[in-house]
Enzyme design. Structure first.
Site, short mmCIF file in Angstrom:
data_model
loop_
_atom_site.label_atom_id
_atom_site.label_comp_id
_atom_site.label_asym_id
_atom_site.label_seq_id
_atom_site.Cartn_x
_atom_site.Cartn_y
_atom_site.Cartn_z
N ARG A 84 0.84 -1.20 0.00
CA ARG A 84 0.00 0.00 0.00
C ARG A 84 0.87 1.24 0.00
O ARG A 84 0.59 2.21 -0.70
CB ARG A 84 -0.94 -0.02 1.22
CG ARG A 84 -2.01 1.09 1.17
CD ARG A 84 -1.52 2.40 1.73
NE ARG A 84 -1.00 2.25 3.08
CZ ARG A 84 -0.08 3.07 3.60
NH1 ARG A 84 0.41 4.08 2.91
NH2 ARG A 84 0.35 2.87 4.82
N ILE A 157 12.27 8.46 3.09
CA ILE A 157 11.65 8.54 1.77
C ILE A 157 11.37 7.12 1.26
O ILE A 157 12.30 6.33 1.04
CB ILE A 157 12.56 9.28 0.77
CG1 ILE A 157 12.96 10.65 1.33
CG2 ILE A 157 11.87 9.41 -0.58
CD1 ILE A 157 11.80 11.54 1.72
N ALA A 340 0.35 -15.59 23.63
CA ALA A 340 1.79 -15.74 23.40
C ALA A 340 2.10 -15.97 21.93
O ALA A 340 3.13 -15.51 21.43
CB ALA A 340 2.33 -16.91 24.23
N GLU A 363 2.99 11.40 7.47
CA GLU A 363 1.97 12.21 6.79
C GLU A 363 1.04 12.92 7.79
O GLU A 363 -0.17 12.97 7.62
CB GLU A 363 1.19 11.38 5.77
CG GLU A 363 2.11 10.88 4.67
CD GLU A 363 1.39 10.43 3.43
OE1 GLU A 363 0.30 10.94 3.15
OE2 GLU A 363 1.93 9.55 2.74
#
Length: 397
Positions: A84, A157, A340, A363
């Protein structure tokens, strides 16, 4: 109000989900451990038309609406945040900024190959001493005839070692503060450009993130994006698009947490019954679902505003803040539900928790968005009209 997806949008969701199930989920544990994913994924994203899903067909894109981009981001992050993030940066921060602010020549030279997936775009704003405080940046671009000479550094970046084109922000006149920042299109092949990956990240380990360095890099004047001094406005409008994709991705991460937790609830028993029948476990599942539904509504409302050509900074800020917080909490609860086992790589929820933290920071931190929303409500903040807006959808109207 229409809360139903179109047939085309449903087909897109099905296509991306199948892609994630077949080509990301079986390999992501290995890629996350190794710190990188198979670069063939880029060509597959391009083949499916996902690199420019909301870019007009005349510029090489699929010509779908802005909520189609939300669907892509939602489904990709269900697989892993790294994918994404790649689309967020390439499409949301770079290509959509070119759509909004670029000249026709810039669109033909940079937007078209990016929308087709032939070239990859990225975005350079953050610096070691300038994160939320953009005006604290130190990178400069000094005019020298038909060129600007760029010197400075960017950090954190995404796609730093992979992207072909970068939208980079620098001071052309530091005395003017925000009004002295300008934007430029920088190519990796330009002399004076170097990049370096950051190792040892807490999360999103499959994604490439790092630093950019500019040493007397000469940028042609025609590579300036917008006018001198418009850089801050361009950066903020770009972040509206990036935050939209981040929020959409957070919806997908919540969905992944729900799917993993429900599956485990049906497999694991304690005190003689499936753990899902314990009320406090059920409460965590219910909270995930609430966060998922609320976040999704906020995200798709922003997409509709974009489709109408309406400025959406306020709505995008709220969606990004809330969806990312809900995703972070859902991932934390998913680990708790797994006990766990949630603390190991045997199940995916530990990776979800690691990945969920970065979007709460980048952002615009949750603190920045909290202040923004308070200022809107108190009447201290109002969004002025921009010189240029994203094109309305449908694009041919």
């Amino acid at each position: 109000m229409n809360f139903e997806f179109t047939t085309e949008q449903e087909m897109l969701r099905k296509t991306v989900r199948q892609f994630v199930d077949d080509e990301i989920i079986p390999h992501i544990a290995k890629w996350d451990a190794e710190g990188g994913f198979d670069q063939k994924i880029w060509s597959r994203l391009a083949e499916l038309g996902l690199m420019g899903v909301c870019v007009p067909e005349q510029y090489g894109g699929s010509g779908m609406d802005y909520n189609a981009l939300a669907i892509v981001c939602e489904e990709l992050e269900r697989g892993d945040t790294a994918f994404r993030t790649a689309v967020s940066v390439h499409t949301g921060l770079n290509s959509m900024t070119l759509m909004q602010w670029g000249t026709e020549a810039q669109k033909q030279q940079y937007l078209v190959p990016q929308a087709k997936g032939v070239r990859i775009g990225a975005f350079g704003l953050t610096e070691p001493g300038a994160g939320s405080d953009v005006a604290a940046m130190s990178t400069t671009a000094i005019r020298d005839g038909d060129f600007y000479v760029l010197n400075g550094q960017k950090t954190w970046i995404s796609l730093c070692d992979i992207a072909d084109h970068f939208i980079v922000f620098a001071y052309t006149d530091k005395s003017k503060k925000h009004h002295g920042i300008s934007a430029f299109i920088v190519e990796r092949s330009m002399a004076g450009f170097t990049s370096k990956a950051i190792k040892g990240k807490y999360g999103i380990r499959a994604g490439n993130t790092g630093e950019l360095f500019f040493e007397d890099l000469r940028i042609p004047v025609e590579n300036r994006l917008g006018e001198e001094g418009e850089g801050f406005k361009i950066a903020m409008s770009a972040l509206d698009n990036g935050r939209f994709t981040v929020a959409a991705g957070a919806v997908g991460l919540i969905q992944a947490c729900i799917e993993a937790s429900v599956k485990y609830c049906h497999e694991r028993e304690t005190f003689g019954k499936p753990i899902g029948e314990h009320q406090l476990v059920g409460q965590m599942i219910a909270n995930m679902e609430a966060g998922y539904q609320m976040s999704r509504l906020l995200v798709y409302r922003v997409g509709e505003l974009k489709n109408k050509g309406v400025r959406n900074t306020r709505e995008t800020s709220l969606a990004k803040w809330q969806a990312c917080d809900f995703a972070n909490k859902a991932a934390d609860d998913a680990v708790q539900i797994h006990g766990a086992y949630g603390y190991s790589d045997e199940y995916p929820v530990a990776r979800y928790l690691r990945n969920s933290k970065a979007p709460v920071i980048y952002e615009g931190t949750r603190e920045i968005h909290t202040i923004m929303q308070a200022d809107y409500v108190l009447g201290k903040r109002q969004d002025k009209s921009l010189a240029k807006m994203l094109p309305k959808w449908p694009f041919d109207e």
